[in-house]
Write an enzyme that holds these catalytic residues in place. Structure first.
Site, PDB file in Angstrom:
ATOM      1  N   ARG A  62     -32.342 -20.396  -8.774  1.00  0.00           N
ATOM      2  CA  ARG A  62     -32.508 -21.673  -8.053  1.00  0.00           C
ATOM      3  C   ARG A  62     -33.875 -21.771  -7.372  1.00  0.00           C
ATOM      4  O   ARG A  62     -34.338 -22.872  -7.080  1.00  0.00           O
ATOM      5  CB  ARG A  62     -31.354 -21.884  -7.066  1.00  0.00           C
ATOM      6  CG  ARG A  62     -30.030 -22.212  -7.746  1.00  0.00           C
ATOM      7  CD  ARG A  62     -28.913 -22.422  -6.744  1.00  0.00           C
ATOM      8  NE  ARG A  62     -28.647 -21.245  -5.958  1.00  0.00           N
ATOM      9  CZ  ARG A  62     -27.894 -20.216  -6.352  1.00  0.00           C
ATOM     10  NH1 ARG A  62     -27.336 -20.227  -7.545  1.00  0.00           N
ATOM     11  NH2 ARG A  62     -27.699 -19.169  -5.566  1.00  0.00           N
ATOM     12  N   GLU A  99     -24.037  -6.898  -0.359  1.00  0.00           N
ATOM     13  CA  GLU A  99     -22.888  -6.575   0.482  1.00  0.00           C
ATOM     14  C   GLU A  99     -22.123  -5.383  -0.116  1.00  0.00           C
ATOM     15  O   GLU A  99     -21.734  -4.460   0.590  1.00  0.00           O
ATOM     16  CB  GLU A  99     -21.992  -7.810   0.556  1.00  0.00           C
ATOM     17  CG  GLU A  99     -21.119  -7.829   1.777  1.00  0.00           C
ATOM     18  CD  GLU A  99     -20.344  -9.128   1.863  1.00  0.00           C
ATOM     19  OE1 GLU A  99     -20.785 -10.133   1.274  1.00  0.00           O
ATOM     20  OE2 GLU A  99     -19.279  -9.124   2.505  1.00  0.00           O
TER      21      GLU A  99
HETATM   22  P1  AMP Z   1     -29.982 -13.112   0.987  1.00  0.00           P
HETATM   23  O1  AMP Z   1     -30.666 -12.053   0.174  1.00  0.00           O
HETATM   24  O2  AMP Z   1     -28.780 -12.610   1.706  1.00  0.00           O
HETATM   25  O3  AMP Z   1     -30.947 -13.853   1.898  1.00  0.00           O
HETATM   26  O4  AMP Z   1     -29.389 -14.183  -0.041  1.00  0.00           O
HETATM   27  C1  AMP Z   1     -30.198 -15.150  -0.587  1.00  0.00           C
HETATM   28  C2  AMP Z   1     -29.907 -15.368  -2.050  1.00  0.00           C
HETATM   29  O5  AMP Z   1     -28.512 -15.494  -2.289  1.00  0.00           O
HETATM   30  C3  AMP Z   1     -30.540 -16.661  -2.488  1.00  0.00           C
HETATM   31  O6  AMP Z   1     -31.144 -16.471  -3.774  1.00  0.00           O
HETATM   32  C4  AMP Z   1     -29.418 -17.669  -2.525  1.00  0.00           C
HETATM   33  O7  AMP Z   1     -29.495 -18.471  -3.679  1.00  0.00           O
HETATM   34  C5  AMP Z   1     -28.143 -16.834  -2.557  1.00  0.00           C
HETATM   35  N1  AMP Z   1     -27.170 -17.234  -1.515  1.00  0.00           N
HETATM   36  C6  AMP Z   1     -26.733 -16.449  -0.501  1.00  0.00           C
HETATM   37  N2  AMP Z   1     -25.833 -17.081   0.259  1.00  0.00           N
HETATM   38  C7  AMP Z   1     -25.699 -18.323  -0.273  1.00  0.00           C
HETATM   39  C8  AMP Z   1     -24.927 -19.482   0.080  1.00  0.00           C
HETATM   40  N3  AMP Z   1     -24.105 -19.499   1.144  1.00  0.00           N
HETATM   41  N4  AMP Z   1     -25.061 -20.592  -0.680  1.00  0.00           N
HETATM   42  C9  AMP Z   1     -25.902 -20.600  -1.756  1.00  0.00           C
HETATM   43  N5  AMP Z   1     -26.646 -19.544  -2.133  1.00  0.00           N
HETATM   44  C10 AMP Z   1     -26.546 -18.407  -1.409  1.00  0.00           C
END
Ligand code: AMP
Length: 177
Positions: A62, A99
Site C-alpha cells: 500500500r 507480533e
Molecule cells: P508497523 O510496522 O507496526 O508500524 O505496521 C505498519 C504496517 O502494517 C503498514 O505497512 C500497514 O500497512 C500495516 N498495518 C498495521 N496496522 C494496520 C491497521 N490497523 N490498518 C491497516 N494497516 C495496518
C-alpha cells in the site's frame, strides 16, 4: 472540510482483519476519489516544505500507491522495498519483529546511491517496526532519511518514537488518538 476530515470520512474501519482484535484502516475508498488523491499528493509536497528529496522509497504494497504519486510529483526516482523473495536482482535485507515471529524486507542493492536524501513512504504507521527496518536499509546503502510520510498514524501505538532517530521530519495526514 480539512484534508484530514475529507480522508477520515472515506477511511473504512474493518474489524478483526486480518486477525481478531485488529481494526484495519481500509484506504481503498480514498483511492476512488481522484480529486482527493491529487490534494493528498499536493499536501505532502507542501508539508515537505522545501526539503530536498532525491528519491522516494516506499513499502510493499500500500505504500506504493501514494509513494509513486509523490515521486512523480517531485520528478524524482521511485524505489520499492518489498518482502523477502519478491525482488528479482541482488538485494540487501533487514529483519524486524512482528507480533508473532519475524519478517524480512529487501531492497535492490543498487537502488539507492550513497549520499542521497530519501523520503520513505507507507500507508500507515502503527508500531513503527516496518519503517524502522526500511530506514535501516536506506542507511545501510549510505543514504539519508530526509523525511518519512504516512497517510494514517495510529498515535496510541507510539510508533513515531521509534522513527525519530532516523528523521526529525515525520508527516501524517490523518491521526487517530
Ligand atoms: P508497523 O510496522 O507496526 O508500524 O505496521 C505498519 C504496517 O502494517 C503498514 O505497512 C500497514 O500497512 C500495516 N498495518 C498495521 N496496522 C494496520 C491497521 N490497523 N490498518 C491497516 N494497516 C495496518
Amino acid at each position: 472540510m480539512t484534508i484530514e476530515q475529507r480522508i477520515k470520512a472515506l477511511i473504512r474501519d474493518v474489524k478483526d482483519f486480518p486477525k481478531p482484535g485488529i481494526v484495519f484502516k481500509d484506504i481503498t475508498p480514498v483511492l476512488k476519489d481522484p480529486v482527493l488523491c491529487n490534494a493528498i499528493v499536493d499536501e505532502y509536497v507542501k508539508l515537505l516544505n522545501g526539503i530536498k528529496i532525491d528519491e522516494v522509497v516506499a513499502i510493499e504494497s500500500r505504500g506504493f500507491l501514494f509513494g509513486m504519486m509523490i515521486a512523480h510529483k517531485l520528478h524524482v526516482p521511485f524505489v520499492p522495498i518489498r518482502k523477502k523473495g519478491k525482488l528479482p536482482y541482488n538485494t540487501i535485507e533487514q529483519s524486524y519483529n512482528l507480533e508473532y515471529g519475524e519478517a524480512v524486507l529487501e531492497v535492490h542493492a543498487d537502488a539507492i546511491d550513497a549520499g542521497k536524501t530519501v523520503l520513505i513512504h507507507d500507508d500507515l504507521l502503527a508500531t513503527g517496526g516496518t519503517i524502522d527496518a526500511a530506514a535501516k536499509l536506506v542507511e545501510k546503502l549510505g543514504a539519508k532519511v530526509g523525511a518519512i510520510s504516512f497517510l494514517v498514524e495510529l498515535d496510541f501505538l507510539k510508533g513515531r518514537e521509534r522513527l525519530v532517530p532516523h528523521s526529525s521530519k515525520i508527516i501524517s495526514l490523518v491521526n487517530y488518538q
